[in-house]
Design a protein around this motif. Sequence first.
Motif, PDB file in Angstrom:
ATOM      1  N   LEU A  81       0.815  -1.210   0.000  1.00  0.00           N
ATOM      2  CA  LEU A  81       0.000   0.000   0.000  1.00  0.00           C
ATOM      3  C   LEU A  81       0.851   1.264   0.000  1.00  0.00           C
ATOM      4  O   LEU A  81       0.567   2.219  -0.712  1.00  0.00           O
ATOM      5  N   LYS A  82       1.871   1.274   0.795  1.00  0.00           N
ATOM      6  CA  LYS A  82       2.728   2.458   0.869  1.00  0.00           C
ATOM      7  C   LYS A  82       3.433   2.700  -0.453  1.00  0.00           C
ATOM      8  O   LYS A  82       3.626   3.843  -0.869  1.00  0.00           O
ATOM      9  N   ALA A  83       3.798   1.635  -1.132  1.00  0.00           N
ATOM     10  CA  ALA A  83       4.539   1.765  -2.381  1.00  0.00           C
ATOM     11  C   ALA A  83       3.655   2.158  -3.559  1.00  0.00           C
ATOM     12  O   ALA A  83       4.073   2.944  -4.416  1.00  0.00           O
ATOM     13  N   HIS A  84       2.408   1.658  -3.609  1.00  0.00           N
ATOM     14  CA  HIS A  84       1.587   1.819  -4.805  1.00  0.00           C
ATOM     15  C   HIS A  84       0.336   2.669  -4.609  1.00  0.00           C
ATOM     16  O   HIS A  84      -0.329   2.995  -5.591  1.00  0.00           O
ATOM     17  N   ALA A  85      -0.015   3.001  -3.378  1.00  0.00           N
ATOM     18  CA  ALA A  85      -1.196   3.849  -3.133  1.00  0.00           C
ATOM     19  C   ALA A  85      -0.819   4.967  -2.165  1.00  0.00           C
ATOM     20  O   ALA A  85      -1.342   5.046  -1.052  1.00  0.00           O
ATOM     21  N   PRO A  86       0.072   5.844  -2.563  1.00  0.00           N
ATOM     22  CA  PRO A  86       0.617   6.852  -1.644  1.00  0.00           C
ATOM     23  C   PRO A  86      -0.385   7.888  -1.162  1.00  0.00           C
ATOM     24  O   PRO A  86      -0.167   8.514  -0.129  1.00  0.00           O
ATOM     25  N   LYS A  87      -1.505   8.091  -1.887  1.00  0.00           N
ATOM     26  CA  LYS A  87      -2.485   9.108  -1.506  1.00  0.00           C
ATOM     27  C   LYS A  87      -3.640   8.547  -0.684  1.00  0.00           C
ATOM     28  O   LYS A  87      -4.598   9.261  -0.389  1.00  0.00           O
TER      29      LYS A  87
END
Length: 291
Positions: free
Chosen positions: A153-159
């Motif tokens: 999640l942190k890598a691919h959904a930063p917003k």
Amino acid sequence: MAPRRQGYTGKPCLALFMLIAMLYFAVPESIDICRDCSCFGTLQHVSCKGIFRVGAQLKHTFKDVAFRGLDLNVPHSKLSPDLFQNRTGTIHLDLSENGLKFIDDGLFTILRQVKSLALSLNALTAIPVFHNLTSLQELYLRFNNIRSIGSNLKAHAPKLNELMLDHNRITFVQGDHFPEELENLGLSFNKITSIDRGSLSGLLQLQEVDLTGNLISQISSGSFLLPVLKTVILNNNRISEISKDAFRPELDKIYLNNNRLSELGNISCIPSLKGLYVSYQIAVSAAYRIL
């Protein structure tokens, strides 16, 4: 023989037939993806509640209309990666309650405008890889079989600012696994056994966290010392001890109903606290509320 009506030419029937034909052809075609699709408003929301045809494409293009929502009820365990190849403008996508066990890494790659994604009530055992979902703000993964969070999640959904992981099998949380812009985190009814300083560290925008119905027995020092955190929900756990300085002094509300506390310690001295809920403890039977 009945007398023939004079002056009857059949024109009214012809006019009625033409009116019906005009109405029929004026109605937009349904999407060729399930048996029972219905369109609402100006085709901004499409709801499919029938049987999904595996591999079917969204054949009707509606070139002048952008779909703003797509709600599919898909009774299959896997979706094809090319499912959304013609729906790159989708903003709200709901794939809940479909028995999904696995999601291909490339399924959502082209949906770069998606802001809200619902995958609740499926059978997922891990959080899917969301390549390129840089616009994603809300993710709902309630009622699955997810055991860990990982760094996807942190890598691919930063917003991402709202993450709902309630009713899963998560046993451990680590702050550096979450997107830094997260504001609302739901982890109720998992199998988390402890919360410490590192559990939520780095979540500088977090305002509310719900940990109801876990197996937490102790709150360590610094666990909830986050700069904008307002609400902490810890109902229905096994908490018997809360360390000093566990909570941010500017908290608004703390929910500790149905735990095993014998004393409140310094919790009741938090100056900004508007609500403190500690009913149904083993040794604390009364409900306290600070207004």
